[in-house]
Design a protein around this motif. Structure first.
Motif, PDB file in Angstrom:
ATOM      1  N   THR A   1     -22.584  13.607 -39.175  1.00 32.59           N
ATOM      2  CA  THR A   1     -22.144  13.842 -37.798  1.00 32.59           C
ATOM      3  C   THR A   1     -20.785  14.541 -37.791  1.00 32.59           C
ATOM      4  O   THR A   1     -20.588  15.515 -37.066  1.00 32.59           O
ATOM      5  CB  THR A   1     -22.081  12.508 -37.016  1.00 32.59           C
TER       6      THR A   1
ATOM      7  N   SER B   1     -23.332   6.627 -29.744  1.00 26.68           N
ATOM      8  CA  SER B   1     -24.493   6.031 -30.421  1.00 26.68           C
ATOM      9  C   SER B   1     -24.161   5.674 -31.863  1.00 26.68           C
ATOM     10  O   SER B   1     -24.582   4.619 -32.364  1.00 26.68           O
ATOM     11  CB  SER B   1     -25.690   6.984 -30.381  1.00 26.68           C
ATOM     12  N   CYS B   2     -23.400   6.552 -32.521  1.00 25.21           N
ATOM     13  CA  CYS B   2     -22.986   6.272 -33.904  1.00 25.21           C
ATOM     14  C   CYS B   2     -22.091   5.035 -33.951  1.00 25.21           C
ATOM     15  O   CYS B   2     -22.253   4.170 -34.837  1.00 25.21           O
ATOM     16  CB  CYS B   2     -22.249   7.467 -34.504  1.00 25.21           C
TER      17      CYS B   2
ATOM     18  N   GLU C   1     -30.262  20.384 -31.038  1.00 21.02           N
ATOM     19  CA  GLU C   1     -29.863  19.612 -32.223  1.00 21.02           C
ATOM     20  C   GLU C   1     -29.215  18.290 -31.809  1.00 21.02           C
ATOM     21  O   GLU C   1     -29.555  17.228 -32.330  1.00 21.02           O
ATOM     22  CB  GLU C   1     -28.887  20.437 -33.065  1.00 21.02           C
TER      23      GLU C   1
ATOM     24  N   ASN D   1     -31.664  15.777 -30.149  1.00 19.39           N
ATOM     25  CA  ASN D   1     -32.604  15.157 -31.087  1.00 19.39           C
ATOM     26  C   ASN D   1     -31.908  14.518 -32.292  1.00 19.39           C
ATOM     27  O   ASN D   1     -32.550  14.258 -33.311  1.00 19.39           O
ATOM     28  CB  ASN D   1     -33.614  16.210 -31.564  1.00 19.39           C
ATOM     29  N   TRP D   2     -30.598  14.294 -32.195  1.00 16.79           N
ATOM     30  CA  TRP D   2     -29.823  13.746 -33.308  1.00 16.79           C
ATOM     31  C   TRP D   2     -30.333  12.360 -33.669  1.00 16.79           C
ATOM     32  O   TRP D   2     -30.464  11.493 -32.819  1.00 16.79           O
ATOM     33  CB  TRP D   2     -28.348  13.677 -32.906  1.00 16.79           C
ATOM     34  N   LYS D   3     -30.647  12.157 -34.922  1.00 16.44           N
ATOM     35  CA  LYS D   3     -31.143  10.864 -35.405  1.00 16.44           C
ATOM     36  C   LYS D   3     -29.959   9.961 -35.733  1.00 16.44           C
ATOM     37  O   LYS D   3     -29.185  10.247 -36.636  1.00 16.44           O
ATOM     38  CB  LYS D   3     -31.994  11.050 -36.665  1.00 16.44           C
ATOM     39  N   VAL D   4     -29.835   8.893 -34.953  1.00 14.81           N
ATOM     40  CA  VAL D   4     -28.773   7.916 -35.183  1.00 14.81           C
ATOM     41  C   VAL D   4     -29.421   6.713 -35.848  1.00 14.81           C
ATOM     42  O   VAL D   4     -29.981   5.837 -35.190  1.00 14.81           O
ATOM     43  CB  VAL D   4     -28.083   7.523 -33.851  1.00 14.81           C
ATOM     44  N   GLU D   5     -29.365   6.719 -37.211  1.00 14.53           N
ATOM     45  CA  GLU D   5     -30.016   5.665 -37.982  1.00 14.53           C
ATOM     46  C   GLU D   5     -29.264   5.454 -39.293  1.00 14.53           C
ATOM     47  O   GLU D   5     -28.613   6.370 -39.780  1.00 14.53           O
ATOM     48  CB  GLU D   5     -31.487   6.025 -38.238  1.00 14.53           C
TER      49      GLU D   5
ATOM     50  N   VAL E   1     -23.631  11.310 -28.788  1.00 13.19           N
ATOM     51  CA  VAL E   1     -23.953  11.086 -30.201  1.00 13.19           C
ATOM     52  C   VAL E   1     -22.876  10.206 -30.839  1.00 13.19           C
ATOM     53  O   VAL E   1     -23.186   9.256 -31.572  1.00 13.19           O
ATOM     54  CB  VAL E   1     -24.117  12.425 -30.969  1.00 13.19           C
TER      55      VAL E   1
ATOM     56  N   LEU F   1     -24.697   8.859 -42.069  1.00 11.92           N
ATOM     57  CA  LEU F   1     -24.789   9.306 -40.671  1.00 11.92           C
ATOM     58  C   LEU F   1     -23.437   9.806 -40.174  1.00 11.92           C
ATOM     59  O   LEU F   1     -23.347  10.893 -39.591  1.00 11.92           O
ATOM     60  CB  LEU F   1     -25.275   8.163 -39.779  1.00 11.92           C
TER      61      LEU F   1
END
Length: 178
Positions: free
Chosen positions: A115, A165-166, A98, A101-105, A162, A111
């Motif tokens: 998170t 990235s956020c 998970e 593959n966390w989508k940071v968008e 993560v 988001l």
């Protein structure tokens, strides 16, 4: 009284099915008994694969506990340890997957909320596991299962990745240059 109980048990469809299972799966259970008794691993993927194999045999039984009780010396405690270790390994691998593959968008607000919710959820699980990991490790090792608790470090590192990235996305989105 004991004779009456034995007679009722003999006539019970449920107990007849258990006896049939014990006979029908005798060879498979005997092989499984030996395989579980000698199983030893340090590899979580191997543990999960072996657990699936064990369950594929046991799921066929009408009443696992009753059928296995007819096989003297069946390693019930090791089976429980295998199940616990495999479930924990699968759960932790799921968290790694998970986070990997966390989508940071954008949108950034959603988001960050998503998170934070996820981190709060797994933080509780990780904290609880940190408190019990020594005890769990001893239990697993007593059954020749060397559980790799290093995965907890991997999860924490992924949480930091993560988070970073956020924050990078938040800075880009809020930057006056954009």
């Amino acid at each position: 009284m004991a004779d009456a109980l034995a007679e009722i048990t003999k006539r019970s469809a449920y107990f007849q099915q258990i006896e049939e299972d014990a006979q029908k799966y005798s060879k498979a259970i005997t092989e499984l008994k030996a395989a579980i008794s000698t199983f030893k691993t340090k590899d979580m993927a191997e543990l999960i694969k072996f657990h699936k194999h064990v369950e594929s045999i046991l799921e066929k039984l009408t009443d696992e506990t009753q059928v296995l009780a007819r096989f003297e010396g069946f390693p019930q405690k090791k089976l429980e340890a295998l199940r616990t270790a495999a479930a924990l390994g699968s759960k932790l691998n799921g968290v790694v997957s998970e986070l990997t593959n966390w989508k940071v968008e954008p949108p950034i607000g959603q988001l960050l909320d998503r998170t934070e919710r996820y981190f709060n959820k797994i933080k509780g699980d990780l904290d609880a596991l940190e408190r019990t990991k020594d005890e769990e490790s001893k239990k697993f090792q007593s059954h020749n299962i060397d559980f790799d608790f290093h995965i907890l470090v991997q999860i924490k590192e992924l949480m930091v990745d993560v988070s970073s990235s956020c924050m990078e996305l938040a800075l880009k989105v809020d930057s006056p240059m954009n």
